[in-house]
Write a protein that holds these residues in place. Structure first.
Motif, PDB file in Angstrom:
ATOM      1  N   GLN A 113       0.835  -1.194   0.000  1.00 47.73           N
ATOM      2  CA  GLN A 113       0.000   0.000   0.000  1.00 47.73           C
ATOM      3  C   GLN A 113       0.873   1.249   0.000  1.00 47.73           C
ATOM      4  O   GLN A 113       1.836   1.341   0.786  1.00 47.73           O
ATOM      5  CB  GLN A 113      -0.918   0.030   1.222  1.00 47.73           C
ATOM      6  CG  GLN A 113      -1.912  -1.123   1.269  1.00 47.73           C
ATOM      7  CD  GLN A 113      -2.963  -0.937   2.342  1.00 47.73           C
ATOM      8  OE1 GLN A 113      -3.593   0.109   2.420  1.00 47.73           O
ATOM      9  NE2 GLN A 113      -3.164  -1.947   3.158  1.00 47.73           N
ATOM     10  N   VAL A 121       0.659   4.980   1.050  1.00 47.10           N
ATOM     11  CA  VAL A 121      -0.213   5.631   2.027  1.00 47.10           C
ATOM     12  C   VAL A 121       0.021   7.140   2.043  1.00 47.10           C
ATOM     13  O   VAL A 121       1.165   7.603   2.078  1.00 47.10           O
ATOM     14  CB  VAL A 121       0.032   5.056   3.437  1.00 47.10           C
ATOM     15  CG1 VAL A 121      -0.928   5.692   4.443  1.00 47.10           C
ATOM     16  CG2 VAL A 121      -0.117   3.542   3.434  1.00 47.10           C
ATOM     17  N   ARG A 173       3.182   0.328   3.169  1.00 48.74           N
ATOM     18  CA  ARG A 173       2.837  -0.774   4.059  1.00 48.74           C
ATOM     19  C   ARG A 173       2.848  -2.067   3.256  1.00 48.74           C
ATOM     20  O   ARG A 173       2.344  -2.129   2.139  1.00 48.74           O
ATOM     21  CB  ARG A 173       1.455  -0.541   4.679  1.00 48.74           C
ATOM     22  CG  ARG A 173       1.160  -1.466   5.839  1.00 48.74           C
ATOM     23  CD  ARG A 173       0.151  -0.879   6.799  1.00 48.74           C
ATOM     24  NE  ARG A 173      -1.212  -0.914   6.306  1.00 48.74           N
ATOM     25  CZ  ARG A 173      -2.002   0.163   6.208  1.00 48.74           C
ATOM     26  NH1 ARG A 173      -1.535   1.341   6.554  1.00 48.74           N
ATOM     27  NH2 ARG A 173      -3.235   0.053   5.763  1.00 48.74           N
ATOM     28  N   GLU A 196       1.905  -6.262   3.632  1.00 50.81           N
ATOM     29  CA  GLU A 196       1.095  -7.131   4.481  1.00 50.81           C
ATOM     30  C   GLU A 196       1.078  -8.561   3.950  1.00 50.81           C
ATOM     31  O   GLU A 196       1.207  -8.787   2.739  1.00 50.81           O
ATOM     32  CB  GLU A 196      -0.339  -6.589   4.563  1.00 50.81           C
ATOM     33  CG  GLU A 196      -0.411  -5.230   5.224  1.00 50.81           C
ATOM     34  CD  GLU A 196      -1.767  -4.557   5.089  1.00 50.81           C
ATOM     35  OE1 GLU A 196      -2.024  -3.606   5.849  1.00 50.81           O
ATOM     36  OE2 GLU A 196      -2.550  -4.981   4.212  1.00 50.81           O
ATOM     37  N   GLU A 243       5.212  -1.398   8.266  1.00 45.85           N
ATOM     38  CA  GLU A 243       4.927  -0.124   7.637  1.00 45.85           C
ATOM     39  C   GLU A 243       5.984   0.905   8.016  1.00 45.85           C
ATOM     40  O   GLU A 243       6.597   0.831   9.088  1.00 45.85           O
ATOM     41  CB  GLU A 243       3.540   0.394   8.016  1.00 45.85           C
ATOM     42  CG  GLU A 243       3.336   0.647   9.498  1.00 45.85           C
ATOM     43  CD  GLU A 243       1.944   1.195   9.789  1.00 45.85           C
ATOM     44  OE1 GLU A 243       1.592   2.254   9.225  1.00 45.85           O
ATOM     45  OE2 GLU A 243       1.214   0.559  10.567  1.00 45.85           O
ATOM     46  N   TYR A 281       8.494   3.517  12.024  1.00 43.81           N
ATOM     47  CA  TYR A 281       8.708   2.169  11.494  1.00 43.81           C
ATOM     48  C   TYR A 281       8.006   1.215  12.437  1.00 43.81           C
ATOM     49  O   TYR A 281       8.368   1.102  13.610  1.00 43.81           O
ATOM     50  CB  TYR A 281      10.204   1.877  11.423  1.00 43.81           C
ATOM     51  CG  TYR A 281      10.569   0.480  10.977  1.00 43.81           C
ATOM     52  CD1 TYR A 281      10.101  -0.026   9.772  1.00 43.81           C
ATOM     53  CD2 TYR A 281      11.393  -0.317  11.755  1.00 43.81           C
ATOM     54  CE1 TYR A 281      10.437  -1.301   9.355  1.00 43.81           C
ATOM     55  CE2 TYR A 281      11.746  -1.599  11.350  1.00 43.81           C
ATOM     56  CZ  TYR A 281      11.266  -2.089  10.150  1.00 43.81           C
ATOM     57  OH  TYR A 281      11.602  -3.355   9.741  1.00 43.81           O
ATOM     58  N   THR A 308       2.545  -4.318  12.191  1.00 46.10           N
ATOM     59  CA  THR A 308       1.096  -4.189  12.269  1.00 46.10           C
ATOM     60  C   THR A 308       0.421  -5.551  12.147  1.00 46.10           C
ATOM     61  O   THR A 308       0.988  -6.479  11.557  1.00 46.10           O
ATOM     62  CB  THR A 308       0.563  -3.239  11.177  1.00 46.10           C
ATOM     63  OG1 THR A 308      -0.840  -3.035  11.354  1.00 46.10           O
ATOM     64  CG2 THR A 308       0.824  -3.795   9.793  1.00 46.10           C
ATOM     65  N   SER A 356      -5.070   5.139   0.986  1.00 49.86           N
ATOM     66  CA  SER A 356      -3.973   4.351   0.428  1.00 49.86           C
ATOM     67  C   SER A 356      -4.421   3.619  -0.825  1.00 49.86           C
ATOM     68  O   SER A 356      -5.576   3.202  -0.940  1.00 49.86           O
ATOM     69  CB  SER A 356      -3.442   3.347   1.460  1.00 49.86           C
ATOM     70  OG  SER A 356      -4.451   2.458   1.888  1.00 49.86           O
ATOM     71  N   ASN A 411      -4.096   0.344  -2.639  1.00 51.03           N
ATOM     72  CA  ASN A 411      -3.836  -1.023  -2.191  1.00 51.03           C
ATOM     73  C   ASN A 411      -3.571  -1.899  -3.412  1.00 51.03           C
ATOM     74  O   ASN A 411      -4.447  -2.094  -4.252  1.00 51.03           O
ATOM     75  CB  ASN A 411      -5.073  -1.509  -1.413  1.00 51.03           C
ATOM     76  CG  ASN A 411      -4.864  -2.820  -0.732  1.00 51.03           C
ATOM     77  OD1 ASN A 411      -4.153  -3.691  -1.235  1.00 51.03           O
ATOM     78  ND2 ASN A 411      -5.499  -2.994   0.410  1.00 51.03           N
TER      79      ASN A 411
END
Length: 507
Positions: free
Chosen positions: A206, A208, A236, A238, A250, A265, A268, A342, A344
Motif C-alpha cells: 500500500q 499511504v 505498508r 502485508e 509499515e 517504522y 502491524t 492508500s 492497495n
C-alpha cells in the motif's frame, strides 16, 4: 565531523558497497550452484531476526535499541540481507538507521549455535551524537534451537565512528526460520505452476497518504505546542495469516506540518472481512514500533496506533482504502487522531485461480549516493547516504519502486528519506541496459533544509550485467525539496539483484 574523519567515512562507505557486492554475488552463486536442476523455484533458507539491547550514550545515558533484519543463507552458513535499528526507550526517540547485515552461523552441538556478524548502516536522529550517521554493529549471538524459532543472548558493540557513541552491551535475540523462494531471471515470464509464496512473501503493498491531527496536549521536544496538522506519506506491506487475519510492516515520514525529519517504522496486525463480494472489505488493525524526529515529543520512541478502515476494490489487483484512528507515544506527549488514504496493490491474490500462472520480475537494489545538501544553517555540504530499493515490474519495461535513503556521511546523521514512484528500463544490447525513475516522498533530519519534508527525485541510470542475475548501475539525477532549499544533482552507484516471484494465488 573533523577533516580526518571524512576520508575514513568515505572508505567505510566503499567497504559497505564492496560487501554488498560480495553478498549479491554470493546470492547469485547460490542460485547457480546446481545447474542441472529443473525445478522452477530456487529455495534458500532465510530468517527474520529481532533483537533488543540497552546502549550506553555519553553522560551515562541509556537508550533501548531494537533491531530487525531479514537474512538469506547464501551458503556455507553465511547469511546476508537488509536490516534496520531504532530507539525504543530512553530520551532519543526518532533515532533510526538502515543498512545491510551479514552473519555466519556455526553449530556448537545439539540445539546450541554461535552466530557472528556485522551490521553497517546509516541514520541517526533524536539529537543523538551520531556524527555523520555511519553505524557499525559487530555482534556474537549464542542461540538455542526451539524448532520453529531460535532465541538467545547477544554480545554486541554499537559504534558511530564519526560521532560519540561507542557502547558494548548484552542483549536478547530471537529469530524465526523461513524460506526465500524465487525464479531465476532467465525463466521470468515463462508460464509455470508455483505453489506457496515466493520472494519475501508479502501478499499486498500500500502507498499511504495521510494526516495526523495532534491533540492539545501534544508538544515539541523544545517545549512548544504541536498544533499544526502533519501530513505524511509511507508504505505498508502485508501478509495473510488466513482468510481474515494478516500481519505486516509499515514505514512513513512527515511531508508537511513543519516537522521534517519525523519518521516511523512499525509492525502491524489486523483482521478484515468482505461485506460486498469483490467490491467492499472492512477491517481494523493495530501497530506498534518506533517513531520520532522532527522535534516531535515521543519520549524514548515507542509508538502505538490503531485504526478502522474500508477498502473498495477497483480491479483484480488494485483497491482504494480509507482509514481513521488514533496514534500515541506512551513515553512522550505525542497523541493524535489520524486519517489516511492508500492505494492497495494486491501482489498475490489467494482467491483468484482463474488467472494464468505467471512470474513477475523483482529487483533488490542497494548502494550509496552523494549530493550537495543545503543545510538549515545556510551552508551547502556534501552528503553521502546508504540506499535500499525494491522494484516490482508491472510490464516488461515499467516498474514501481519503493526506496529508503539514510545518511552515512557528511555531518548529516539523522537524515532519512523514503520515496516511491515508477521507473522504466530497456536493454542496450546483450549486457547493457538503461532506465529512468520519477520518485516522490518525504525526507528530513540531520540539519538538511528539506522544510516540510516533501521531496522529488528524478533519476536516470545505465547498468552493466555482471551475470544473469547481478548488475552494476551508475545513476544521476536531481533531488529537490518542494519547500526547502535542498536542490542538488545526485550521483549513485548500486548493485541490483534480479529475480522472479509468483504473481498468482498461493493457496
Amino acid at each position: 565531523m573533523t577533516r580526518d574523519d571524512a576520508p575514513r567515512a568515505q572508505r567505510r562507505l566503499r567497504t559497505l558497497l564492496a560487501g554488498l557486492g560480495m553478498a549479491s554475488s554470493g546470492l547469485a552463486w547460490a542460485q547457480q550452484s546446481d545447474p542441472s536442476t529443473t525445478e522452477p523455484l530456487v529455495i534458500l533458507p532465510a530468517q527474520v531476526r529481532l533483537g533488543i539491547e540497552k546502549v550506553k550514550l555519553p553522560g551515562d545515558e541509556s537508550m533501548g535499541l531494537v533491531g530487525t533484519s531479514y537474512l538469506v543463507n547464501i551458503g556455507r552458513g553465511l547469511s546476508v540481507g537488509p536490516a534496520a535499528y531504532g530507539a525504543i526507550s530512553g530520551r532519543r526517540g526518532g533515532l533510526f538507521t538502515l543498512g545491510a547485515e551479514a552473519a555466519w552461523r556455526q553449530k556448537l552441538g545439539g540445539p546450541l549455535a554461535l552466530d557472528v556478524g556485522l551490521y553497517v548502516g546509516g541514520g541517526g536522529g533524536g539529537a543523538a551524537p551520531v556524527g555523520g550517521g555511519l553505524m557499525l554493529r559487530p555482534h556474537a549471538d549464542l542461540t538455542w534451537d526451539f524448532g520453529p524459532y531460535r532465541a538467545g543472548v547477544s554480545l554486541s558493540q554499537v559504534r558511530f565512528p564519526t560521532g560519540q557513541i561507542d557502547s558494548r552491551q548484552i542483549g536478547l535475540v530471537w529469530s524465526a526460520a523461513t524460506d526465500f523462494r524465487y525464479v531465476e531471471r532467465d525463466r521470468i515470464g515463462t508460464p509455470m505452476s508455483i505453489s506457496g509464496r515466493s520472494g519475501m512473501g508479502f501478499d499486498r503493498a500500500q502507498a499511504v497518504f495521510g494526516v495526523y491531527r495532534p491533540r492539545p496536549s501534544a508538544t515539541r521536544n523544545s517545549g512548544g505546542p504541536l498544533a499544526s496538522t502533519i501530513g505524511f506519506v509511507g508504505m505498508r506491506l502485508e501478509r495473510a495469516i488466513d482468510d481474515h487475519a494478516y500481519w505486516g510492516i509499515e514505514a512513513a515520514g512527515a511531508a508537511s506540518g513543519g516537522v521534517g525529519g519525523y519518521a516511523e517504522y512499525l509492525a502491524t496486525a489486523g483482521t478484515e472481512t468482505t461485506v460486498w463480494s469483490d467490491v467492499l472489505t472492512v477491517g481494523g488493525r493495530v501497530a506498534v514500533g518506533m517513531g520520532g524526529g522532527g522535534d516531535v515529543n515521543v519520549g524514548g520512541g515507542l509508538l502505538m496506533k490503531g485504526g478502522l478502515y474500508g477498502t473498495l476494490r477497483l480491479t483484480r489487483s488494485l483497491g482504494l482504502s480509507l482509514e481513521g484512528g488514533a496514534t500515541r507515544a506512551p513515553q512522550g506527549s505525542f497523541k493524535a487522531l489520524h486519517a489516511a488514504a492508500s492505494l492497495n496493490w494486491i501482489l498475490d491474490d489467494p482467491s483468484d485461480f482463474s488467472a494464468p500462472d505467471r512470474t513477475v520480475r523483482t529487483d533488490w537494489v542497494a548502494g550509496v549516493e552523494r549530493y550537495d545538501a543545503a543545510r538549515r544553517d545556510g551552508s551547502v555540504r556534501a552528503l553521502q547516504a546508504v540506499t535500499l530499493k525494491v522494484n516490482r515490474f508491472v510490464s516488461h519495461h515499467l516498474y514501481l519502486s519503493g526506496q529508503a535513503h539514510s545518511a552515512a556521511g557528511g555531518g548529516a546523521g539523522g537524515y532519512t528519506a523514503g520515496m516511491f514512484g515508477f521507473g522504466v528500463q530497456a536493454p542496450l544490447g546483450a549486457r547493457w541496459h538503461a532506465g529512468a525513475e520519477a520518485l516522490i516522498g518525504a525526507a528530513g533530519g540531520g540539519g538538511v533544509d528539506s522544510q516540510g519534508g516533501a521531496i522529488a527525485q528524478p533519476m536516470a541510470y545505465v547498468g552493466f550485467n555482471l551475470n544473469p542475475s547481478l548488475a552494476l548501475r551508475l545513476g544521476a539525477g536531481r533531488i529537490k525539496s518542494l519547500k526547502g532549499a535542498l536542490n542538488s544533482r545526485v550521483v549513485d552507484l548500486t548493485l541490483a539483484f534480479t529475480f522472479g516471484v509468483a504473481g498468482h494465488g498461493y493457496r
